[in-house]
Write an enzyme that holds these catalytic residues in place. Structure first.
Site, PDB file in Angstrom:
ATOM      1  N   LYS A  61       0.802  -1.234   0.000  1.00 60.86           N
ATOM      2  CA  LYS A  61       0.000   0.000   0.000  1.00 60.86           C
ATOM      3  C   LYS A  61       0.833   1.283   0.000  1.00 60.86           C
ATOM      4  O   LYS A  61       0.351   2.350   0.375  1.00 60.86           O
ATOM      5  CB  LYS A  61      -1.008   0.040   1.169  1.00 60.86           C
ATOM      6  N   GLY A  99       2.120   2.488  -2.796  1.00 59.41           N
ATOM      7  CA  GLY A  99       2.088   3.069  -4.141  1.00 59.41           C
ATOM      8  C   GLY A  99       2.830   2.205  -5.150  1.00 59.41           C
ATOM      9  O   GLY A  99       3.281   2.705  -6.192  1.00 59.41           O
ATOM     10  N   THR A 108       1.822  -0.042  -7.319  1.00 65.02           N
ATOM     11  CA  THR A 108       1.227  -0.103  -8.660  1.00 65.02           C
ATOM     12  C   THR A 108       1.532   1.179  -9.444  1.00 65.02           C
ATOM     13  O   THR A 108       1.791   1.140 -10.648  1.00 65.02           O
ATOM     14  CB  THR A 108      -0.304  -0.288  -8.527  1.00 65.02           C
ATOM     15  N   TRP A 109       1.512   2.267  -8.744  1.00 59.74           N
ATOM     16  CA  TRP A 109       1.832   3.566  -9.343  1.00 59.74           C
ATOM     17  C   TRP A 109       3.275   3.548  -9.877  1.00 59.74           C
ATOM     18  O   TRP A 109       3.539   3.946 -11.011  1.00 59.74           O
ATOM     19  CB  TRP A 109       1.675   4.630  -8.256  1.00 59.74           C
ATOM     20  N   TRP A 156       0.900  -6.533 -13.462  1.00 59.18           N
ATOM     21  CA  TRP A 156       1.604  -7.665 -12.831  1.00 59.18           C
ATOM     22  C   TRP A 156       2.391  -8.482 -13.852  1.00 59.18           C
ATOM     23  O   TRP A 156       3.306  -9.202 -13.479  1.00 59.18           O
ATOM     24  CB  TRP A 156       0.636  -8.549 -12.050  1.00 59.18           C
ATOM     25  N   HIS A 159       7.618  -7.204  -2.116  1.00 59.97           N
ATOM     26  CA  HIS A 159       7.260  -6.659  -0.805  1.00 59.97           C
ATOM     27  C   HIS A 159       8.153  -7.288   0.280  1.00 59.97           C
ATOM     28  O   HIS A 159       7.954  -7.039   1.461  1.00 59.97           O
ATOM     29  CB  HIS A 159       5.810  -7.004  -0.442  1.00 59.97           C
ATOM     30  N   SER A 169      -5.017   2.450   4.260  1.00 60.44           N
ATOM     31  CA  SER A 169      -5.160   1.813   2.942  1.00 60.44           C
ATOM     32  C   SER A 169      -5.152   0.286   3.080  1.00 60.44           C
ATOM     33  O   SER A 169      -5.948  -0.422   2.454  1.00 60.44           O
ATOM     34  CB  SER A 169      -4.009   2.281   2.043  1.00 60.44           C
ATOM     35  N   SER A 206      -6.767   9.769 -11.367  1.00 59.62           N
ATOM     36  CA  SER A 206      -8.051   9.637 -12.078  1.00 59.62           C
ATOM     37  C   SER A 206      -7.905   8.738 -13.299  1.00 59.62           C
ATOM     38  O   SER A 206      -8.778   7.926 -13.598  1.00 59.62           O
ATOM     39  CB  SER A 206      -8.589  11.012 -12.472  1.00 59.62           C
ATOM     40  N   MET A 245      -5.506   6.328 -13.754  1.00 51.68           N
ATOM     41  CA  MET A 245      -5.216   4.941 -13.346  1.00 51.68           C
ATOM     42  C   MET A 245      -6.441   4.277 -12.726  1.00 51.68           C
ATOM     43  O   MET A 245      -6.638   3.075 -12.843  1.00 51.68           O
ATOM     44  CB  MET A 245      -4.019   4.906 -12.377  1.00 51.68           C
ATOM     45  N   LYS A 274      -8.575   6.001  -2.875  1.00 52.70           N
ATOM     46  CA  LYS A 274      -8.654   7.466  -2.763  1.00 52.70           C
ATOM     47  C   LYS A 274      -7.451   8.157  -3.407  1.00 52.70           C
ATOM     48  O   LYS A 274      -7.568   9.235  -3.957  1.00 52.70           O
ATOM     49  CB  LYS A 274      -8.716   7.883  -1.295  1.00 52.70           C
ATOM     50  N   GLY A 275      -6.282   7.558  -3.207  1.00 52.04           N
ATOM     51  CA  GLY A 275      -5.074   8.133  -3.806  1.00 52.04           C
ATOM     52  C   GLY A 275      -4.718   9.502  -3.246  1.00 52.04           C
ATOM     53  O   GLY A 275      -4.257  10.376  -3.978  1.00 52.04           O
TER      54      GLY A 275
END
Ligand code: A3P
Length: 285
Positions: free
Chosen positions: A42, A44, A46-47, A70, A97, A127, A219, A221, A247-248
């Protein structure tokens, strides 16, 4: 599905990990051209996967539009990606991770580039709590109070956030690790992309940076099924319980923490981080 694996003193979701996949990860043969994204869940992740994909493609959106995150930046320790990791040509983008003590021996054997992305642990706790509700491979989090106590104790899955960040930072000089925070990226995404690109030796034209910024906005992503995990069936991630792209924001903890929980968090943060050089100036943001 909610089975737990224990490895290196921490619990991990058994749906994603086996002892074999974890041993595979800890003895992995990194290549000098690999780029590793290391995060506590959590933070970030994926970002960062999306940004690095687009830095690699010099802002060409095609790979990001057609291949799920992935498959572009597989998880080293997940049981599903072993073959993919071995078959992928150079240069590979790898996500983990795992705590540094598990990977350090393997990382030291190569010139792999490591990016560590950190986030305000208060926002991570929030998150992660919401993610537990939708991810069917994680245990029921119970109340936020219960979850927060386990997060501070380091008894949640993936172990202690404090140990994770301190461990990876202790290798910063030795591995030449690039340290970046969610909050810095949130504040100045274009600048962060430029810095990352420079560090990776892939400098970008201003129009490529703008394209990446646009594509990697929250928005954009949130609606992008290649990264928002809506391709994952509801038996694994229950999309009725919430969205992966939730929420980001920075500072969502303010809507969840009571004043007492905030004081307790600070007390434990001070104790755990007293010997660390890390200065999380956003802890109060
Ligand atoms: P929230 O739950 O606070 O919204 P990870 O990928 O490590 O699991 O992290 C997921 C968190 O990163 C979620 O946080 C998610 O919304 C946030 N995130 C993902 N993409 C983002 C983006 N482009 N901008 C800001 N936050 C993003």
């Amino acid at each position: 599905m909610e089975v737990t694996e224990t490895f290196a003193g921490m619990s991990l979701p058994g749906y994603l990990h086996t002892q074999e996949s974890l041993r595979f990860a800890s003895s992995f043969q990194f290549r000098d051209t690999d780029v590793v994204i290391a995060t506590y869940p959590k933070s970030g992740t994926t970002w960062m996967q999306e940004i690095l994909t687009l830095i690699r493609s010099k802002g060409d959106l095609e790979p990001a539009k057609t291949i799920p995150n992935w498959a572009r930046a597989p998880w080293l320790e997940h049981t599903y990606f072993k073959d993919m990791l071995q078959e992928t040509g150079e240069p590979r983008l790898i996500t983990t991770h795992l705590p540094c003590q598990v990977l350090a021996p393997a990382l030291r054997k190569s010139k792999v580039k490591v990016i560590y992305m950190a986030r305000n642990p208060k926002d991570i706790a929030v998150s992660f709590y919401h993610f537990h509700k939708m991810a069917k491979f994680l245990p029921d989090p119970g109340s936020f109070e219960d979850f927060l106590i386990r997060f501070l104790d380091g008894t949640v899955q993936y172990g202690s956030w404090f140990d994770h960040v301190k461990g990876w930072l202790s290798l910063q000089a030795e591995l030449g690790l690039f340290f970046i925070t969610y909050e810095d990226m949130h504040k100045e995404l274009g600048r962060s992309v430029e810095q990352l690109a420079g560090w990776l030796g892939c400098p970008l034209q201003p129009e490529a940076i703008r394209a990446i910024q646009q594509h990697c906005s929250f928005s954009s992503m949130r609606e992008n099924e290649m990264v928002n995990y809506t391709l994952i069936p509801c038996e694994i991630m229950d999309h009725h319980q919430g969205r992966f792209m939730r929420k980001g924001t920075v500072g969502d903890w303010r809507d969840h923490f009571t004043p007492r929980q905030n004081m307790l968090f600070h007390k434990i943060y001070q104790e755990e981080m007293r010997d660390s050089s890390l200065c999380f100036r956003w802890l109060m943001d």
